[in-house]
Design a protein around this motif. Structure first.
Motif, PDB file in Angstrom:
ATOM      1  N   SER A   1       0.823  -1.211   0.000  1.00 55.95           N
ATOM      2  CA  SER A   1       0.000   0.000   0.000  1.00 55.95           C
ATOM      3  C   SER A   1       0.855   1.257   0.000  1.00 55.95           C
ATOM      4  O   SER A   1       0.487   2.268  -0.618  1.00 55.95           O
TER       5      SER A   1
ATOM      6  N   SER B   1       2.037   2.260  -3.430  1.00 58.46           N
ATOM      7  CA  SER B   1       1.017   2.855  -4.297  1.00 58.46           C
ATOM      8  C   SER B   1       0.695   4.299  -3.923  1.00 58.46           C
ATOM      9  O   SER B   1      -0.122   4.935  -4.591  1.00 58.46           O
TER      10      SER B   1
ATOM     11  N   PRO C   1      -5.649   6.445  -1.300  1.00 58.10           N
ATOM     12  CA  PRO C   1      -4.693   5.368  -0.990  1.00 58.10           C
ATOM     13  C   PRO C   1      -4.159   5.431   0.442  1.00 58.10           C
ATOM     14  O   PRO C   1      -3.835   4.395   1.027  1.00 58.10           O
TER      15      PRO C   1
ATOM     16  N   GLN D   1      -6.641   3.662   2.469  1.00 57.07           N
ATOM     17  CA  GLN D   1      -6.512   2.220   2.279  1.00 57.07           C
ATOM     18  C   GLN D   1      -5.292   1.674   3.025  1.00 57.07           C
ATOM     19  O   GLN D   1      -5.339   0.570   3.590  1.00 57.07           O
TER      20      GLN D   1
ATOM     21  N   GLN E   1      -5.355  -1.822  -9.173  1.00 61.68           N
ATOM     22  CA  GLN E   1      -5.983  -1.244  -7.994  1.00 61.68           C
ATOM     23  C   GLN E   1      -7.081  -0.257  -8.364  1.00 61.68           C
ATOM     24  O   GLN E   1      -8.130  -0.202  -7.709  1.00 61.68           O
TER      25      GLN E   1
END
Length: 1143
Positions: free
Chosen positions: A435, A438, A599, A602, A987
């Motif tokens: 994560s 990203s 993100p 997330q 994603q």
């Protein structure tokens, strides 16, 4: 337009051909209207093809027809686009509209802007006149004139991708040699005095020194025999500078290997002495047994890395048995002279490992976890400039977490961490790292937008009111465009509108504080996780973090959940805020802000899952416990512990090649999975066709034979099945394992010949020349043989060890105290070089040379002379070292740049497989085949393995040799960026899917050919580039333009979105007058979705550029123009390419 075609050959009797085609006039519907004429013959449209009988070299001169009226005609407008069928067909989509009435959608326009630099200076006409090519297995490729690239600019960009290790100066340069050695000496002293390296060196040296002193005691040395120094060699091979589990495993393997070698050698000796005829030819018998045994263990050394210590000791033992003290009269006592000292050496190492600073396996795990948490906390310091080194550290942390778990599960360990918990911990930490990779590093979310806006407005007003002639030296504002003829043209900054400014400020005011709190909470949570795990491991006071960091993991879970709830509330209120625009067509910066914060949200979920797992481990209050090896045995044969990986040498290449093998096995099952979609939508009507589609229709002949031969229910005979299995074995023997075994056999057999000849047997036994053959076996490596630097270094260490060993004995005629002092001075740095430096093989050469010469002279009382003992045994050791390196240069050499080219080719193929899988599973899937949780987990697993391959390709393969590493490094970086775009695409597709493709069958069919061309162009490029790298061939000058295919798809999608906009608006009004959160996030992620696909196209252009720098470009003879003729304008050529079924 007219096309003039003539045969270039002299004396051609064929008349020139002039073809006229009308320019494009009117809209697209007018152009496609001709396809509806009743006459079939009049509606036929043919693309001109060259004759198959000849004239392939015909030259063409194009004449631009005058434009009719005021219509603007591009230079490419008259080129027929597409592979046409027997009759012109109007596009199946009846919702296409004229170009001039299609609104510009932000997602499409942003992607178009990224493609401008790739399609600059090309006035392309995308009109296909309603003609489509829908045949299976074909796609329409656009071939554009390759852009002119500046080599210096490319190499300047490539310098930024070089790892630090490649920026070092030539180590053999006289200017840098001495400063480099002094730097390494200071680093060595600093390491052994301030870090754990000093404890590790103490343990390794202590075992050696005790064994060395025992060999200096006359009573013990006489009892052990002439070869008493084998005990010292034993303490070096399996030194105690490792964990207890690895030490136990090594002791068992080395003793078993020694017993195996001595047993096989004893059997060969017994057979050579069984009869009088055997005694006369004992050399041939020993040679036959030696060749058979060395070939077998050399193959095992490459097939099963876990057996390295076993086969290494077995080889040394059998060489000693068959080559030391050779004669027709067998002395069976020499077996005990070798075996007993070896046992004592292993017992001594095990004792030192368990008593002196014991490490039961928890410390390497604690170090890896602590470093991983440190890197993850650095990844959460946002915003920050896009840090390449941080990205690489995160990628390497992802790889290292997998390795540390394997090391823990491979051997016996005493720790508080259960291997099953460590496995779950690894998965959760890798999810956090994934994560973090990203996240976007840069954002204006936390800036003061009002102040920035006011400052920019004031500056713009001052610049506009000033005198441009006198103010040319003044600084430029952000809104001004600067054109630099030496740099690529960049798009000027688009000023914000008032509505856009209000939207940006709204998002920033609502989400800046919740996002900042979320980042801060995540960092503190990771710090507490680190503190808890270090407390459990017992190494917190040595590794950190400090005592000020709390270990209240329950409080962290509660806090991060509160912060996440607060963030979600602010986000929900923002989404329902009427001031937020219903669409983001005119607000791309708002989209960028959302793509920055979402993100992070997330990633917070991943951190929460990690916190819950660590809280569970903490509440269990685990105690110290002994854990037996739990790694699967079948996989464990291909793995070994960290210290053995280091000591065997070639750690970098060993890591890399094993990862490539694992990737190949994983990707092999995906390479041929292809099922063409049914032509008829009705399952009943297409039932018969579906039954006809089998795997054998879509795979190659090799895979078909394999399936039939390995299927027990097949009708083939046992003879055919046996032949196929035999072929598999013989084909496997063509691998590098058999080549390595053959190289070992050749060198060891040739060097062993003097041991069995009567005229050379005397000096062979007297000078212990069999150590030359032993050094060949020790120095040989299945993959990396070494370069000139390695050869010089290893030979120098061997000679230095021999000289120092002679001096140690000759200083005081074998005084044990003096010899012990000499041993300490020489062996401390040499053992460090062997056990901890990046050059272990040169270190083991120096250690063996010193031990053999010094203790050999002591055993022989310095006879015939110390100098004679030193130079004879030293020369034998150097000959063995040189032979091992030279044979790897001559027979199937390891050439770093060749292996790197093959590695890059493989990574491109794997990227194409991942790209095809992502597009098929996450982007262009059919109804009812949406990606599920298992699909996401499998994709993450594949991405993790491919990420590991990229990390090892960049970090582990040493670029050695007289070649330029810049294009290789840049190509690796471009491959990584291409892969990161694929990850971002997957994603994004979880939040966005162009539903009109699946919900509207007519729209989906109208996009079918465009989607096919866009995907197939990328796959074709990757396949061609991988083939060029693999075979070392030049890259074709013209490749299918993925940028143009992407541009055509975006244009068609823009038209479809415009036509369907009204329908979506009606649905929104009927549903309540506002878009739901899911629909808004879908709209937001449509930008990331589209930019990821466009980013793949951009990186593909870089892949092409750097591959051409490595392999060269395949040219052709240019058209010879007569005097006065102008070069024809660059035109786009369309061609039909037959691709394999898996495209």
């Amino acid at each position: 337009m007219a096309t003039y075609s003539a045969d270039p050959g002299e004396g051609s009797s064929e008349a020139p051909q002039i073809l006229f085609s009308p320019p494009t006039v009117g809209s697209k519907q007018q152009s496609s209207a001709s396809s509806t004429q009743p006459s079939h013959s009049q509606s036929r449209v043919h693309r001109r093809r060259f004759s198959r009988s000849g004239h392939h070299d015909a030259k063409h001169i194009r004449f631009q027809a005058p434009a009719q009226g005021n219509a603007i005609v591009s230079s490419a407008s008259s080129i027929y686009l597409g592979s046409y069928g027997h009759s012109a067909r109007r596009s199946k989509s009846s919702i296409a509209i004229a170009d001039n009435s299609a609104p510009v959608f932000p997602r499409v326009s942003m992607s178009h802007s990224h493609l401008e630099s790739l399609l600059q200076d090309l006035n392309l006409d995308l009109d296909t006149y309603g003609v489509e090519e829908l045949r299976d297995g074909f796609f329409d490729a656009s071939f554009l004139k390759p852009p002119r690239l500046d080599h210096d600019d490319l190499m300047k960009d490539a310098e930024e991708t070089l790892p630090i290790a490649y920026q070092k100066k030539n180590p053999l340069s006289p200017k840098h040699f001495l400063p480099r050695q002094w730097h390494e000496i200071k680093g060595f002293l600093r390491a052994i005095t301030t870090t754990r390296a000093g404890i590790k060196l103490t343990k390794s040296f202590l075992a050696f020194f005790i064994a060395y002193i025992l060999c200096l005691v006359p009573v013990i040395s006489d009892w052990l025999g002439r070869y008493n120094y084998i005990m010292v060699i034993s303490t070096l091979v399996n030194h105690p500078g490792r964990t207890i589990g690895a030490q136990v495993d090594g002791a068992f393997l080395t003793i078993a290997g020694t017993a195996t070698g001595l047993g096989w050698g004893a059997f060969a000796l017994w057979l050579s002495d069984s009869t009088s005829a055997a005694r006369r030819g004992y050399g041939g018998i020993l040679a036959a047994f030696l060749v058979l045994f060395m070939g077998t263990i050399a193959a095992l050394r490459t097939y099963f890395v876990r057996m390295y210590q076993l086969v290494l000791c077995a080889g040394i033992a059998v060489l000693y048995t068959c080559l030391a003290d050779t004669s027709q009269a067998i002395d069976w006592g020499k077996l005990f002279s070798y075996g007993i000292p070896w046992l004592f050496g292993q017992a001594l190492c095990l004792l030192v490992c368990c008593l002196v600073f014991p490490d039961a396996g928890s410390r390497p795990l604690a170090v890896a976890l602590h470093n991983a948490f440190g890197v993850m906390q650095n990844g959460l310091i946002l915003p920050q400039p896009d840090n390449i080194m941080l990205h690489r550290e995160l990628a390497w942390t992802f790889v290292n977490l997998s390795q540390v778990y394997r090391d823990l599960a491979l051997d016996i360990s005493v720790t508080r961490f259960r291997p099953s918990d460590v496995k779950m911990l690894r998965n959760l930490m890798q999810a956090v790292v994934r994560s973090l990779l990203s996240l976007k590093m840069e954002s204006h979310l936390f800036d003061n937008f009002e102040r920035t806006r006011s400052a920019n407005s004031a500056t713009n007003h001052e610049n506009r009111s000033g005198d441009f002639e006198t103010g040319s030296e003044s600084s430029l504002t952000d809104g001004e465009a600067v054109i630099d003829i030496d740099e690529p043209v960049k798009r000027p900054t688009v000023p914000r509108t008032d509505s856009g400014e209000r939207a940006v400020n709204l998002v920033a005011n609502k989400l800046s504080k919740p996002t900042s709190d979320l980042l801060s909470c995540m960092r503190s949570s990771l710090a507490r996780c680190d503190a808890v795990l270090m407390d459990m491991s017992g190494y917190r006071k040595y590794l950190g973090p400090s005592k000020s960091t709390s270990n209240d993991i329950v409080g962290s879970v509660t806090k991060i959940r509160k912060v996440m709830i607060r963030y979600d509330e602010e986000e929900d209120s923002l989404m329902n805020n009427p001031a937020l625009p219903p669409t983001y067509s005119d607000h791309p910066e708002v989209v960028e802000l959302f793509l920055f914060v979402h993100p992070i949200r997330q990633a917070a979920t991943s951190v929460e899952n990690l916190l819950v797992k660590i809280m569970e481990m903490q509440q269990r209050h685990p105690r110290w416990r002994l854990y037996l090896p739990s790694y699967p045995w079948s996989k464990g044969l291909q793995r070994t512990n960290a210290q053995v990986r280091h000591d065997r040498g070639g750690l970098t290449a060993g890591f890399y090649f094993h990862t490539q093998t694992e990737l190949a096995k994983t990707m092999r099952g995906m390479a041929n999975i292809y099922k063409p979609l049914p032509r008829k939508p009705n399952p009943k009507e297409a039932g018969e066709e579906r039954l006809c589609v089998e795997r054998t229709n879509t795979i190659g002949k090799y895979e078909e034979e394999e399936d039939v031969a390995m299927d027990r229910n097949s009708n083939i005979s046992k003879k055919q099945r046996f032949r196929y299995k035999l072929w598999i074995v013989l084909h496997r023997l063509q691998g590098f394992e058999t080549r390595f075994a053959l190289k070992v056999l050749i060198v060891t057999s040739l060097l062993s010949i003097p041991a069995w000849l009567r005229q050379s047997r005397g000096w062979w036994n007297e000078n212990e020349t069999w150590w030359a053959v032993v050094m060949v076996w020790v120095m040989s490596h299945p993959r990396v043989g070494g370069n000139i630097q390695d050869l010089v270094t290893r030979a120098l260490c061997g000679a230095l060890g021999a000289i120092w060993g002679g001096l140690a004995y000759g200083a005081r005629d074998g005084n044990p105290y003096v010899m012990a002092v000499f041993a300490a001075i020489f062996m401390i740095p040499m053992i460090y070089r062997f056990t901890q430096s990046s050059h272990p093989r040169s270190g083991i050469v120096g250690c063996i040379a010193f031990v053999v010469i010094s203790l050999g002279a002591k055993a022989n009382d310095g006879l015939p002379s110390v100098a004679h003992v030193a130079w004879t045994r030293g020369v034998a050791i150097v000959i063995g070292v040189v032979s091992a390196v030279v044979v790897n240069w001559v027979l199937w050499p390891f050439v770093a740049r060749h292996e790197l080219r093959k590695a890059l080719a493989a990574m491109m193929i794997y990227s194409s497989i991942i790209y095809r899988g992502v597009v098929a599973k996450y982007v262009y899937y059919e109804k009812g085949e949406e990606p599920g949780k298992e699909d996401v987990e499998r994709s993450e697993m594949l991405e993790g393995r491919l990420r590991e391959g990229f990390a090892l390709t960049r970090h582990e393969i040493r670029l050695r040799g007289p070649f330029d590493p810049l294009p290789y490094s840049a190509l690796i970086a471009a491959c990584e960026r291409f892969f990161e775009y694929l990850v971002a695409l997957r994603q994004s597709s979880l939040f966005f899917h162009p539903h009109y493709i699946t919900d509207n069958e007519e729209a989906g069919e109208s996009l079918l050919s465009y989607r096919r061309d866009a995907v197939a162009a990328i796959l074709m490029n990757l396949y061609v580039l991988a083939g060029a790298l693999r075979a070392g061939r030049k890259v074709p000058r013209y490749l299918p333009s993925a940028a143009h295919a992407r541009s055509r798809l975006l244009t068609q999608m823009s038209q479809l979105e415009a036509a369907l906009a009204h329908t979506r608006e009606l649905e929104r009004v009927q549903s309540g007058g506002s878009e739901g959160e899911g629909r808004k996030w879908s709209q937001i992620y449509s930008y990331s979705y589209s930019q990821s696909l466009t980013g793949c196209v951009k990186e593909l252009e870089m892949l092409v550029a750097f591959t051409k720098e490595i392999c060269g470009e395949m040219g052709f003879n240019p058209v010879q123009l007569t005097v006065g003729d102008e070069e024809p304008p660059p035109a786009m050529v369309r061609n039909e390419i037959r691709t394999s079924s898996n495209l």
